[in-house]
Design a protein around this motif. Sequence first.
Motif, PDB file in Angstrom:
ATOM      1  N   LEU A 142       0.827  -1.201   0.000  1.00  0.00           N
ATOM      2  CA  LEU A 142       0.000   0.000   0.000  1.00  0.00           C
ATOM      3  C   LEU A 142       0.866   1.258   0.000  1.00  0.00           C
ATOM      4  N   VAL A 143       0.239   2.356  -0.405  1.00  0.00           N
ATOM      5  CA  VAL A 143       0.914   3.654  -0.457  1.00  0.00           C
ATOM      6  C   VAL A 143       0.394   4.518   0.685  1.00  0.00           C
ATOM      7  N   PRO A 144       1.234   4.920   1.635  1.00  0.00           N
ATOM      8  CA  PRO A 144       0.763   5.757   2.749  1.00  0.00           C
ATOM      9  C   PRO A 144       0.204   7.087   2.253  1.00  0.00           C
ATOM     10  N   ALA A 145      -0.809   7.575   2.967  1.00  0.00           N
ATOM     11  CA  ALA A 145      -1.407   8.869   2.643  1.00  0.00           C
ATOM     12  C   ALA A 145      -1.137   9.890   3.736  1.00  0.00           C
ATOM     13  N   GLY A 146      -0.240   9.575   4.639  1.00  0.00           N
ATOM     14  CA  GLY A 146       0.066  10.480   5.731  1.00  0.00           C
ATOM     15  C   GLY A 146       0.605   9.717   6.927  1.00  0.00           C
ATOM     16  N   PRO A 147       0.970  10.434   7.982  1.00  0.00           N
ATOM     17  CA  PRO A 147       1.516   9.785   9.180  1.00  0.00           C
ATOM     18  C   PRO A 147       0.421   9.112   9.991  1.00  0.00           C
ATOM     19  N   PRO A 148       0.793   8.205  10.903  1.00  0.00           N
ATOM     20  CA  PRO A 148      -0.203   7.569  11.775  1.00  0.00           C
ATOM     21  C   PRO A 148      -0.922   8.589  12.649  1.00  0.00           C
ATOM     22  N   LEU A 149      -2.150   8.245  13.048  1.00  0.00           N
ATOM     23  CA  LEU A 149      -2.945   9.087  13.934  1.00  0.00           C
ATOM     24  C   LEU A 149      -3.680   8.184  14.911  1.00  0.00           C
ATOM     25  N   ASP A 150      -3.355   8.302  16.186  1.00  0.00           N
ATOM     26  CA  ASP A 150      -4.030   7.525  17.234  1.00  0.00           C
ATOM     27  C   ASP A 150      -3.996   6.022  16.953  1.00  0.00           C
TER      28      ASP A 150
END
Length: 304
Positions: A142-150
């Motif tokens: 998969l291609v990340p769409a941003g940093p982790p959140l919670d």
Amino acid sequence: MQQGAEAVVRVTVGALWQAPEAVRPVDAPALGTPADVGAWVAGLDPDQRVGGCVLSQLLLGERVLITALRPDGWAQVVAVEQASARLDPRGYPGWLPAAHLTPARTAADGTPQVVVDATVTALHTRPDGPVALPGVVLGTRLVPAGPPLDGWRPVHLPGHDEPLWLPAVHLAPAPTRPPTAAEILAVASRLLDVGYLWGGLSAYGIDCSGLVHLTWRRLGVPLPRDASDQAAAAQRVELGTERPGDLYTFAQPGSRVHHIGIVTAAPQGHGERRMLHACYRHRKVLEERLPPERTATLVDARRF
């Protein structure tokens, strides 16, 4: 989409069929959008699971080259990430519903930087929100769409305008170094007891070369799809010197390799050998000592 163009798979697990005419009524769940592979496999009887109508499976985001489009909604493709020197130098050929594909021109078609490390997970509309896409399987890149959140990670998805989310613990960075034997066996062992499925390439059902292909895919190494091509692409190892993480190959005299398994232990005295494999006879993935009838067709060991 058009003939000659590249596309990507938009369903979690798409079947690559021998021909549209090979599809049976029992295969209906595998043809939907989204495809319900779990329901499809659960509805197959033991004989239907080993039929030859499914050639392989394609995971979410996998690239294909479209070679023909039919008016009835079927696309003939070459799976360019599943090498098959014997069938087509470009990749593994077959058919799938055109609705399972999306043009390869979205943000989801960037370079994958993470890989699914859960056996099966789901994508959600937002962190801890409703499920948008169930059945995402081990080895999906998969291609990340941003940093982790919670504790959640957004990713781009083919055919989706907005990012979807999954638990960050279900992802791992895309590997950048060759895998160790311990890593190979750790990934393959997570598929123990998965049912045998001819052409299968997921935790819902898998065949012998599918197990090898998926294990190395999760660890960042692209391998051919079929056992004979896998054997040809690997380095031969003298029997007696094999080690865990190598491969055993099997064939009838004068025939190409028809079975392959992962070595789990160094050979012991009196010719005792062990491997982990998707076994047609037992209809599941298991780790076992090679029985005499299997040893009788053992060709050699191979190493990537």
